[in-house]
Design a protein around this motif. Sequence first.
Motif, short mmCIF file in Angstrom:
data_model
loop_
_atom_site.label_atom_id
_atom_site.label_comp_id
_atom_site.label_asym_id
_atom_site.label_seq_id
_atom_site.Cartn_x
_atom_site.Cartn_y
_atom_site.Cartn_z
N UNK A 488 0.81 -1.22 0.00
CA UNK A 488 0.00 0.00 0.00
C UNK A 488 0.85 1.27 0.00
N UNK A 489 2.16 1.13 0.06
CA UNK A 489 3.05 2.28 0.17
C UNK A 489 3.60 2.66 -1.20
N UNK A 490 3.61 3.93 -1.48
CA UNK A 490 4.23 4.44 -2.69
C UNK A 490 5.73 4.58 -2.44
N UNK A 491 6.47 3.50 -2.67
CA UNK A 491 7.90 3.51 -2.37
C UNK A 491 8.68 4.47 -3.27
N UNK A 492 8.11 4.84 -4.42
CA UNK A 492 8.78 5.82 -5.26
C UNK A 492 8.90 7.18 -4.58
N UNK A 493 7.98 7.47 -3.67
CA UNK A 493 7.99 8.77 -3.00
C UNK A 493 8.90 8.77 -1.77
N UNK A 494 9.44 7.61 -1.44
CA UNK A 494 10.25 7.49 -0.23
C UNK A 494 11.72 7.70 -0.57
N UNK A 495 12.38 8.55 0.23
CA UNK A 495 13.82 8.80 0.05
C UNK A 495 14.62 8.24 1.20
N UNK A 496 15.68 8.93 1.56
CA UNK A 496 16.56 8.43 2.62
C UNK A 496 15.89 8.39 3.98
N UNK A 497 15.03 9.35 4.26
CA UNK A 497 14.35 9.37 5.55
C UNK A 497 13.05 8.56 5.44
N UNK A 498 13.20 7.26 5.57
CA UNK A 498 12.07 6.37 5.39
C UNK A 498 11.12 6.51 6.58
N UNK A 499 9.86 6.89 6.34
CA UNK A 499 8.92 7.13 7.44
C UNK A 499 8.25 5.86 7.96
N UNK A 500 8.91 4.74 7.80
CA UNK A 500 8.35 3.47 8.26
C UNK A 500 9.44 2.68 8.97
N UNK A 501 9.02 1.89 9.92
CA UNK A 501 9.94 0.93 10.54
C UNK A 501 9.56 -0.46 10.04
N UNK A 502 10.58 -1.24 9.78
CA UNK A 502 10.37 -2.57 9.19
C UNK A 502 11.06 -3.60 10.07
N UNK A 503 10.35 -4.68 10.33
CA UNK A 503 10.99 -5.76 11.08
C UNK A 503 10.58 -7.11 10.49
N UNK A 504 11.51 -8.05 10.60
CA UNK A 504 11.26 -9.40 10.11
C UNK A 504 10.72 -10.25 11.26
N UNK A 505 9.66 -10.97 11.00
CA UNK A 505 9.03 -11.77 12.04
C UNK A 505 9.90 -12.97 12.40
N UNK A 506 9.76 -13.46 13.64
CA UNK A 506 10.50 -14.67 14.04
C UNK A 506 10.12 -15.83 13.13
N UNK A 507 11.07 -16.75 12.96
CA UNK A 507 10.80 -17.91 12.13
C UNK A 507 12.08 -18.50 11.57
N UNK A 508 11.99 -19.59 10.86
CA UNK A 508 13.17 -20.29 10.34
C UNK A 508 14.03 -19.43 9.42
N UNK A 509 13.40 -18.50 8.70
CA UNK A 509 14.15 -17.69 7.75
C UNK A 509 14.61 -16.36 8.35
N UNK A 510 14.29 -16.10 9.61
CA UNK A 510 14.69 -14.84 10.23
C UNK A 510 16.21 -14.71 10.23
N UNK A 511 16.69 -13.54 9.88
CA UNK A 511 18.14 -13.33 9.75
C UNK A 511 18.89 -13.54 11.05
N UNK A 512 18.20 -13.41 12.19
CA UNK A 512 18.85 -13.56 13.49
C UNK A 512 18.72 -14.98 14.04
N UNK A 513 18.04 -15.84 13.32
CA UNK A 513 17.90 -17.21 13.76
C UNK A 513 17.06 -17.33 15.02
#
Length: 631
Positions: A488-513
């Motif tokens: 739902x986000x217009x990522x084309x309008x987003x620059x360096x100051x990204x107004x969103x926080x993003x996190x990866x959910x726990x699970x087998x593929x999580x980068x932190x294991x």
Amino acid sequence: MANVFHARNAVSAVALAVTLVGYSSSQADAQYLFDRLFGNRVPRQQQQVVPPTAVPRPQEPVAQAKPAAVKKVSAPSFYNYKAEGLVSINLAALKSALEAKPGATTEGQESLFREAVAATAELELKVEKAIADAIVAHYSARPEFIWLDENGTTQRARGVMGVLNGAESHGLTGSDYSVNSRFFPAATSEEAKLHRAKSMLRWELMMTARALRYARDANMGRVDPNKLSGFHDFARAKLDEKLVLSVLASSDAPDRYLESLHPQNDAYAALKDELAKLRAEAAADEEVVLDPQLLLKPGGTHPDLPKILKIIDRKADSSFREQHGTVLAAFAGTDTYLDELVPVIKAAQRQHDLNPDGIIGRRTVGVLAGETKAAKIEKILLAMERLRWHPSHWGNTRVVLNVPSFTASYVENGVEKLNMRTVVGTTTNQTYFFHDEIEYVEFNPYWGVPNSIMVNEKLPQLRRDPGLLDRTGYEVYDRNGRQVSSASINWNSVGNNIPYSVRQKPGPSNSLGELKIMFPNKHDIYMHDTPSRNLFSRDVRSFSHGCVRLEDPRAMAAAMLGISKEEVGKHIAGGKNNRKTVPVKIPVYVSYFTAWPDLAGNVSYYDDIYGRDAHLAKALGLVDNARSAGS
């Protein structure tokens, strides 16, 4: 009829979608509308009312918003190091202070000191500003010689001179501190007396300045690490030069006091001993030098192969010799890497914890033959300097993450309980250099994607595929803390100051294991598990974005929490995110040592994977050059 009805509805839906796309500002908006129309339900509060518009002709492209400018987030850099300049001791200020405070006597050492100051126009003596200020402040309050009496240098002075002249045993540059003993014979004429007093004053102040410089360097190091690069982060050690001078002036054993300012830990002592041993060996014999860039595969030839086989044979234990001794003897003089020798090389590689690929490359040569003594000495000097940036006492219980060795060590009450392989940051995403305290362990962790990764890696992908985060197990939150769809986000309008926080959910593929071990810091560096287990089998393990991946994270977490690995498993079971605070905060040293001892004092040497040795060596050279301007 039913099929016709559904077909008409589908056509109408498509027409409506095309109409709404005409009012969309990006592909993300279009995708969001199509999701609403074709089954991806959207909560009522997220629905939008869009005014009707003319349906664009199929051949007309949908207008897209011009992507916002994005500047790649760069990693910290190395700086052009500037050594501290030297200043002259402000003799005029000392004179003024003494003139404003008349002496209590007209004879003795105080009187002689005052006469010397009054008669001396200037001193050809330049020192660091903090040292110059401390000297003026001390002698203004206590106008008397610290190191001299009527017979010349005192016993206290000779003890301190022994420490200063032995500075090289601590990896310091001897000329920065060395002082020669002086005898000042009695004078009869007034002119001779005056010359004697002036000579005594100069020697006294030089001795004091050298002692203070030694104290600073022993306690803080010669280089300010934070001025080397943005990857260094240390609370700069502080030394009260005025207090140090007061202690030197009043102590019965100022030499022992100066020695105590060096790091007081076993690692420093081991490096100091290794330095003395290497210097003695280097002076006593010639060493065989091998080609450091050697690359030899089975079937190839190289004149250094006989030397390598000789080194393997010399270091072989009885078990190795029993299995491979016959082959070593049979082919000792060959410069052709025959198939019969491959098992010998592989066995030697396994002995040294190298990848047993049978290829004789730079890393195999470096480990088997070792570095030259000169190279080892240089690494020890740099390691001793770096130790001065850390606390003097490391603590009997601690975690040491040494980046060049790709290892994590846990020491409990002076005994090493764990030592495991790690994966560290790449050369462009280097692991920082600092120390902190471990506070808690988080199980089934979320991974909060850093802004640098969002800008440099995720944003270009999201502009091509806005729904990527939704499909790959990430959650997106706006500035109000509301979860929103990536699509739902217009990522084309987003620059360096990204107004969103993003996190990866726990699970087998999580980068932190399965877990992460936290010592909260502004660099977002921590220890964690990883689903990429294959990387631990490699010799060079610099693949992360800066954090430290652990080969056995459950064992480290159990040690930090004082529980069993089985209990750690229970916290992980079920996949629910939870955390547990460590009973007592544990010091953690995120370090960079290309020469490092084990607890038994055996020093190992490692490649300078980030090129930091060269920068530190250059900075130390600049310090030496700046100090050579003084006298």
